[in-house]
Every structure is written in structure tokens, then in C-alpha cells.
Motif scaffolding. Structure first.
Motif, short mmCIF file in Angstrom:
data_model
loop_
_atom_site.label_atom_id
_atom_site.label_comp_id
_atom_site.label_asym_id
_atom_site.label_seq_id
_atom_site.Cartn_x
_atom_site.Cartn_y
_atom_site.Cartn_z
N PRO A 29 0.82 -1.21 0.00
CA PRO A 29 0.00 0.00 0.00
C PRO A 29 0.85 1.27 0.00
O PRO A 29 1.95 1.27 0.56
CB PRO A 29 -0.79 -0.09 1.31
CG PRO A 29 -0.46 -1.38 1.94
CD PRO A 29 0.70 -1.98 1.24
N HIS A 42 0.85 5.90 4.33
CA HIS A 42 -0.03 7.03 4.66
C HIS A 42 0.72 8.36 4.75
O HIS A 42 0.14 9.43 4.63
CB HIS A 42 -0.83 6.76 5.94
CG HIS A 42 0.01 6.69 7.18
ND1 HIS A 42 0.36 7.80 7.89
CD2 HIS A 42 0.58 5.64 7.81
CE1 HIS A 42 1.12 7.45 8.91
NE2 HIS A 42 1.26 6.14 8.88
N ALA A 45 -0.02 10.55 1.91
CA ALA A 45 -1.45 10.82 1.69
C ALA A 45 -1.68 12.15 0.96
O ALA A 45 -2.61 12.28 0.17
CB ALA A 45 -2.19 10.82 3.02
N LEU A 104 -2.48 12.35 -2.74
CA LEU A 104 -3.76 11.89 -3.27
C LEU A 104 -4.75 13.01 -3.54
O LEU A 104 -5.61 12.88 -4.40
CB LEU A 104 -4.39 10.84 -2.33
CG LEU A 104 -3.58 9.55 -2.17
CD1 LEU A 104 -4.20 8.64 -1.12
CD2 LEU A 104 -3.46 8.82 -3.50
N GLY A 120 -9.95 0.63 -1.40
CA GLY A 120 -8.68 1.35 -1.33
C GLY A 120 -8.99 2.83 -1.43
O GLY A 120 -8.52 3.53 -2.33
N GLY A 136 -8.23 5.40 0.39
CA GLY A 136 -7.23 6.42 0.71
C GLY A 136 -7.84 7.55 1.54
O GLY A 136 -8.59 7.30 2.49
N ASP A 183 -10.38 0.56 3.43
CA ASP A 183 -8.92 0.73 3.33
C ASP A 183 -8.23 -0.07 4.45
O ASP A 183 -8.77 -0.22 5.54
CB ASP A 183 -8.51 2.20 3.42
CG ASP A 183 -7.21 2.47 2.68
OD1 ASP A 183 -7.24 3.05 1.57
OD2 ASP A 183 -6.13 2.07 3.21
N MET A 224 -5.27 6.46 6.82
CA MET A 224 -5.95 6.93 5.60
C MET A 224 -7.43 7.14 5.90
O MET A 224 -8.04 8.15 5.53
CB MET A 224 -5.81 5.92 4.46
CG MET A 224 -4.42 5.82 3.88
SD MET A 224 -3.99 7.28 2.91
CE MET A 224 -2.59 6.66 1.96
N THR A 227 -5.40 1.36 -7.10
CA THR A 227 -5.36 0.44 -5.96
C THR A 227 -5.06 -1.00 -6.36
O THR A 227 -4.35 -1.70 -5.63
CB THR A 227 -6.71 0.51 -5.19
OG1 THR A 227 -6.86 1.82 -4.66
CG2 THR A 227 -6.76 -0.48 -4.04
N SER A 255 2.16 6.24 -10.48
CA SER A 255 2.11 5.45 -9.25
C SER A 255 3.10 4.30 -9.36
O SER A 255 3.20 3.65 -10.41
CB SER A 255 0.69 4.90 -9.08
OG SER A 255 0.72 3.73 -8.30
#
Ligand SMILES: C[S@@+](CC[C@H](N)C(=O)[O-])C[C@H]1O[C@@H](n2cnc3c(N)ncnc32)[C@H](O)[C@@H]1O
Length: 216
Positions: A36, A39, A42, A45, A75, A77, A99, A104, A146, A178
Motif C-alpha cells: 500500500p 499514509h 497521503a 492523493l 482502497g 485512501g 482501506d 488513511m 489500488t 504510481s
């Protein structure tokens, strides 16, 4: 002067090569051992540059999200797409945000409260293989950047087949920047092998979207 310019050009080429090598290594590592997005990242995102390239209402509109539907954001987020879906389904619908990372989900929940849509979202702290949802209960499921992070893709896709209503839609979006990016052909192969039927796809330079039907 020429020597300085040459040195600068060589430095730029070398830096670009190092960056490219780093990105390639990161992607290879993620393909071998999916994980993953931590975080701590984050903030990426909901960065304005990301949301300019990947407009959430436009993406969800293409997935077929509409008023009164039950939507699953696997997922989720920080909840960018979860909250957009909640605005679109309205009070007569419901959105489930799932998640693995509590940090997240805490940010997603904060966003839902700030946007006034927390009343019709349920956040679930769990993984993709055992969703706390009934069989045939979801109208649209989405995985935005994801699927590549999930180690056992067939298990996750089979679980999505279980919770999706017959004929319901699965939307998958992948972003090239990504580390867990999946190529369109790879996404389609996994979905097809799990029993999804392709409905539509849109391939951009850095982002692609795939929409499938849950054929039961
Ligand atoms: C790159 S983020 C994308 C978040 C969101 N979909 C978006 O586009 O803004 C992927 C998210 O999926 C979550 N995730 C990864 N593997 C998962 C799994 N097996 N089950 C549930 N969530 C997972 C991560 O914790 C992370 O928050």
C-alpha cells in the motif's frame, strides 16, 4: 562557457537517468511485492495537480455512479473519490469506503465530515479479500490506483464479484506515476480471468480507465 554548458547538460542527463532508474527499480519492486501507498504520502492523493488530471466527478460519471446507488470504493485512501461518490448518490444512496490503513481512513472520515456527506458513507478498516458487505449488494465498485497494490488480485476480484449485483459495474483507473501502476492489458487480463466482461476503456497518455460488467 562551452565547458560549463556541457557540464550542465551532462549533469541533467545523468540526473534524469538516475531518476528513471530509481522509478524503474521502485516499480519492479512493487510488481514483485505489492504494497500500500504509505499514509505519509497521503498528501499526494488530493494534490491539485493530481485532481486536475483525474477529475473525480468525471471519472465516477464514466463508471456510471448515479443517485440512489450503493457504491464501493476499495482502497479509498483519503476519500477523494468516496466523498465525490457520496455527493453523486445523495441521501437515498450509500457509499462504502474500504482501506487497510487506519491513518488513511481517519483522513477520509475528516473529509466526509467537512463536506457534509458523512451521513451516507460507511468506512471499513479491512482488506480487499473479505469485504464486510452482503452478496449482490453493490451497484458500482471502484479501484482507483489500488489494484496494483493488492498482492492477490484474483482473490480481490472474486470478492468484488461476490458483493456486486449481477450486471453491476466495476471501474478501475490506473495512473502511470504510481509505483504500483498496472498496464491496461494486465488489468483487463485479471478482470477477464475473474469473470468480468469489458464494457469500455479510455487510454490517456498517463492515465487509463477500464469499466467492466459483473456477468453472473
Ligand atoms: C494509491 S492509494 C489510492 C487511494 C484512492 N483510491 C485515490 O485514488 O485517491 C491506494 C489505497 O489503497 C489501499 N490499499 C492497498 N491495498 C489494499 C488492500 N489489500 N485492501 C484495502 N485497501 C488497500 C492503500 O492503503 C491506499 O490507501
Amino acid at each position: 562557457m562551452t565547458a560549463i554548458l556541457t557540464a550542465l547538460a551532462n549533469l541533467s542527463i545523468a540526473s534524469f537517468g538516475v531518476l528513471l532508474g530509481f522509478k524503474g527499480t521502485l516499480r519492479a519492486q512493487h510488481n514483485l511485492q505489492p504494497q500500500p501507498l504509505p499514509h505519509q504520502f497521503a498528501g499526494l492523493l488530493d494534490h491539485p495537480w493530481r485532481l486536475q488530471a483525474l477529475d473525480p466527478p468525471q471519472v465516477l460519471d464514466a463508471y456510471g455512479v448515479a443517485a440512489g446507488m450503493t457504491v464501493l470504493d476499495l482502497g479509498c485512501g483519503v476519500g477523494v473519490f468516496t466523498c465525490t461518490a457520496a455527493h453523486m448518490v445523495g441521501a437515498s444512496g450509500h457509499v462504502h469506503g474500504v482501506d487497510l490503513q487506519a491513518a488513511m481512513l481517519a483522513l477520509a472520515s475528516k473529509r466526509a465530515i467537512a463536506e457534509g456527506v458523512n451521513g451516507w458513507i460507511t468506512f471499513h478498516h479491512c482488506g480487499a479479500y473479505e469485504l464486510p458487505l452482503s452478496d449482490d449488494s453493490v451497484d458500482v465498485a471502484m479501484l482507483v490506483s489500488t489494484l496494483g497494490e493488492i498482492p492477490d488480485k484474483p482473490a480481490a476480484l472474486n470478492e468484488l464479484r461476490r458483493v456486486l449485483k449481477p450486471g453491476a459495474r466495476l471501474g478501475i483507473t490506473e495512473e502511470m506515476y504510481s509505483p504500483s501502476y498496472m498496464l491496461p492489458g494486465n488489468v483487463r487480463r485479471h478482470a477477464r480471468e475473474a469473470g468480468f466482461q469489458p464494457l469500455a476503456s479510455a487510454d490517456g497518455l498517463f492515465i487509463h480507465h477500464e469499466i467492466f460488467i459483473n456477468a453472473k
